[in-house]
Design an enzyme around this catalytic site. Sequence first.
Site, PDB file in Angstrom:
ATOM      1  NE  ARG A 101      42.364  50.393   9.037  1.00  0.00           N
ATOM      2  CZ  ARG A 101      41.392  49.751   8.080  1.00  0.00           C
ATOM      3  NH1 ARG A 101      40.110  49.700   8.260  1.00  0.00           N
ATOM      4  NH2 ARG A 101      41.773  48.906   7.217  1.00  0.00           N
ATOM      5  CD  GLU A 136      39.588  47.396  14.685  1.00  0.00           C
ATOM      6  OE1 GLU A 136      38.607  48.083  14.849  1.00  0.00           O
ATOM      7  OE2 GLU A 136      39.729  46.673  13.769  1.00  0.00           O
TER       8      GLU A 136
END
Length: 330
Positions: free
Chosen positions: A236, A265
């Site tokens: 992550r 993101e």
Amino acid sequence: MQMTVFSTQRYDRRFLNEANLALGERGFGLHYQEAALSADTVALAQGTDAVCVFVNDHLEAHVLEALAGYGVRAVLLRCAGFNNVDLDAARRLGIRVARVPAYSPEAVAEHTLALILTLNRRTHRAFNRVREGNFMLEGLLGMTLHGKTAGLVGLGQIGLATARILKGFGCRVLGYDPAPVGEFDALGERVELPALLAESDIVSLHAPLNDRTRHLIDAESLRLMKPGAMLVNTSRGALIDTGAVIHALKRRHLGALAIDVYEQEAQLFFHDRSGDIIDDDVFQRLLTFPNVLVTGHQGFFTTEALREISSVTLANLACIRDGRECPNEL
Ligand code: NAI
């Protein structure tokens, strides 16, 4: 039972439709949305009993409250990580949450290796050079992985699958995980995080994102890393403090960076932004380094994994519909 499926791409619809068809009469009404779930889009779930979400959908308390208000009683995560769901709020609201814990750890582990090998041997640059008739090797020098030390932070399903592959490459494998992981003992050596950072030529992150792991790699831990080492993150984005990483790259202390995930993101990944001006200066700075490789969260992206994600997601929903215990419930 009806389910609104958020953040869908063509491939999601294809594999979910296949899995749903296989259920025959016990299948579900699936309503696909391209939009991600957020406070702005939550109304799209009206009239359905469940929502299905992915890594960049946001399920904070106020979104869950709106869902509960519409009568939604289940959240189906079609991923392993669940850092984007306020589980306490879901419990309070009586919304059941289930995930797909291990659809294909090997898929992510293999992508981790793809990043390591590409960045190490510069195959992405060699590909472009050869296409332009440039057969010079200058700038493509890599290291032999055999005999190098690889440190894995997180020894769950993906960390272990990565350890198995790296062992096959002849690497010395170090691992750090606060929980007991007996299976790793046959593959490598358990060490504390500072020792792992200090000794590894490659550090690869496979820990989940939570309050304790956010910015696990910051200025301090980067300082502990061996000069010239490679950092890989397929877990992550927020495990890494990107600003600190850029600083370490500019100081030539961090030797290379490969990431499949990025803290911000959600604004970029899974969309075609090729015609847009990208406002994220940190991300754009990353792309300017010759020793940085970025992929857009594709570690999970294999046929086998998508099939498994779809069938387990619908099996989870069937458990909830039938009032059965769901093994993947959070
Ligand atoms: P897992 O739950 O099997 O393993 C996670 C391991 O991390 C556990 O053994 C846990 O004890 C350990 N851990 C927890 N806190 C830690 C810490 N502070 N330091 C080191 N280790 C710690 O999870 P799995 O399946 O291996 O997945 C790992 C992560 O990979 C997921 O949480 C998810 O964020 C990410 N992922 C990324 C994908 C991609 O497409 N790039 C796809 C699937 C998962």
